[in-house]
Design an enzyme around this catalytic site. Structure first.
Site, PDB file in Angstrom:
ATOM      1  N   ARG A  45       1.044  -1.158  -0.492  1.00 37.06           N
ATOM      2  CA  ARG A  45      -0.080  -0.143   0.049  1.00 37.06           C
ATOM      3  C   ARG A  45       0.907   1.099   0.334  1.00 37.06           C
ATOM      4  NH1 ARG A  45      -1.341   4.370   2.985  1.00 37.06           N
ATOM      5  NH2 ARG A  45      -0.004   3.230   3.855  1.00 37.06           N
ATOM      6  N   GLU A 191      -5.084  -5.460 -23.945  1.00 39.39           N
ATOM      7  CA  GLU A 191      -3.374  -6.568 -24.019  1.00 39.39           C
ATOM      8  C   GLU A 191      -2.603  -7.567 -24.406  1.00 39.39           C
ATOM      9  OE1 GLU A 191      -1.468  -5.133 -19.845  1.00 39.39           O
ATOM     10  OE2 GLU A 191       0.767  -5.710 -20.997  1.00 39.39           O
ATOM     11  N   LYS A 233      -2.460  -2.169 -25.626  1.00 37.10           N
ATOM     12  CA  LYS A 233      -1.495  -2.261 -25.393  1.00 37.10           C
ATOM     13  C   LYS A 233      -0.391  -3.112 -25.743  1.00 37.10           C
ATOM     14  CE  LYS A 233       0.373  -2.095 -20.380  1.00 37.10           C
ATOM     15  NZ  LYS A 233       0.870  -1.779 -19.008  1.00 37.10           N
TER      16      LYS A 233
HETATM   17  P1  13P Z   1       5.781  -3.744 -17.833  1.00 33.83           P
HETATM   18  O1  13P Z   1       6.020  -2.446 -18.590  1.00 33.83           O
HETATM   19  O2  13P Z   1       6.272  -3.881 -17.127  1.00 33.83           O
HETATM   20  O3  13P Z   1       6.097  -4.571 -19.297  1.00 33.83           O
HETATM   21  O4  13P Z   1       4.531  -3.783 -17.127  1.00 33.83           O
HETATM   22  C1  13P Z   1       3.995  -3.214 -18.105  1.00 33.83           C
HETATM   23  C2  13P Z   1       2.291  -4.076 -18.115  1.00 33.83           C
HETATM   24  O5  13P Z   1       1.268  -3.494 -17.345  1.00 33.83           O
HETATM   25  C3  13P Z   1       2.114  -5.241 -17.587  1.00 33.83           C
HETATM   26  O6  13P Z   1       0.800  -6.043 -17.700  1.00 33.83           O
END
Ligand code: 13P
Length: 354
Positions: A45, A191, A233
């Site tokens: 935290r 992502e 992402k």
């Molecule tokens: P990194 O930039 O350390 O790869 O982490 C990004 C992220 O959110 C991984 O899920």
């Protein structure tokens, strides 16, 4: 929908990126231990409070992704993290996947889970103040088969991976997650991370990243996801960590933008890269090099380690060193915003250390 598009645009606003501070309890605890800090709930935290209350953070960071534990904790003045962040001008984000598990039918591969009960969890997170969410699929590259173009053998474990089935399963889950987020009024960060582990070269990373993105966008279309309310992402297109290939930031930028232009729909609100375990300064240099290429979407950062590693090292769990940790984070944010605006230099990179 207009609200989702507005929030997504805010996340990738000029000169701003997203801070990923959403490590799971297990991952965060391991990183604390490595830094010599006891892996307690209070340290997890306090570390996140250090990050989000860094003076001036909102100048270069639009939003911060947290995990469930932090989202329900409070900063020292008693406000919940999402409330404190909103007051600081930071959009609160929440990681909602529950991690990668072995995928039946795909030996050695995983699929990211967390869809069961997600509608209800998203409604709760929205009530707690979440404006955006994150779901991460992880894709490993195995050695090429004899039909590939490389020199690796086709007999080792994981040869030829990822499998079609794995890519389809993760893309399908990402699309169901994204549709549920939009239903709840939350912007999904989509992502699909092609991991750096392996000895593959840039060309193979490019091919796998293309295949994955093609599948993800096909599934997002099937699910009726509104792309102007999505932030993608992705990984940068880079050689594997054990590859002998060396590449310049310009080469990384060219390979990455080429793959993205071919695969990513122009309506996507923006692209925010993960750092993927690259050295912090290298991830920034790669991002800076991307500016030389025209793209239909804003490009920015959504780094985890690439932003916070120096802060954790500087803090080391010592309340007297909170300001040191915050200065380290502020420096990385300044470098990355400079990368976005064309003012990143070696002198700026080394200014903090001096
Ligand atoms: P990194 O930039 O350390 O790869 O982490 C990004 C992220 O959110 C991984 O899920």
């Amino acid at each position: 929908m207009a609200d989702l598009a507005r929030t997504a645009a805010e996340m990738v606003a000029p000169g701003k990126g997203v801070l990923a501070a959403d490590e799971s309890i297990a991952t965060m605890s391991a990183r604390l231990e490595k830094a010599g800090v006891a892996p307690t709930e209070e340290h997890r935290r306090a570390y996140r409070e250090l990050l989000v209350t860094t003076p001036g953070l909102a100048r270069g960071v639009s939003g911060v992704i947290l995990c469930d534990e932090t989202f329900r904790q409070c900063v020292s003045d008693g406000r919940s993290f999402p409330d404190a962040m909103a007051r600081l001008g930071l959009l609160p984000g929440i990681k909602v996947d529950t991690g990668a598990r072995p995928l039946a039918g795909a030996p050695g591969e995983t699929v990211t889970e967390g869809l069961d009960g997600l509608r209800e969890r998203l409604a709760e997170y929205a009530a707690l103040g979440a404006r955006f969410a994150k779901w991460r699929a992880v894709i490993s590259i195995g050695p090429e088969t004899r039909y590939g173009t490389g020199t690796e053998t086709d007999t080792g474990a994981g040869a030829g991976l990822p499998s079609r089935w794995k890519v389809r399963a993760d893309a399908h889950a990402l699309a169901r997650y994204a549709a549920l987020c939009q239903e709840a009024g939350i912007v999904p960060i989509v992502e699909p991370e092609v991991l750096m582990e392996g000895s593959h070269g840039t060309a193979r990373c490019a091919a796998v990243t293309s295949e994955v993105l093609d599948e993800v966008f096909a599934e997002l279309a099937s699910a009726g996801v509104e792309l102007d309310g999505v932030v993608l992402k992705p990984n940068m297109v880079v050689p594997g960590r054990e590859s002998s290939e060396t590449v310049t930031p310009d080469e990384v930028a060219r390979a990455t933008v080429t793959v993205l232009r071919a695969a990513v729909d122009e309506r996507v609100a923006g692209i925010a890269f993960l750092s993927g375990g690259q050295r912090a300064a290298r991830a920034t240099a790669n991002l800076a090099a991307m500016r030389r290429f025209e793209t239909p979407w804003p490009l920015t950062f959504s780094f985890g380690r690439g932003l916070v590693d120096p802060a954790l090292t500087a803090w080391r769990g010592d309340p007297a060193r909170v300001a040191d940790g915050q200065r380290a984070l502020a420096h990385r944010v300044a470098c990355n915003t400079a990368a976005l605006t064309g003012t990143y230099t070696d002198a700026l990179e080394t200014a903090h250390a001096a």
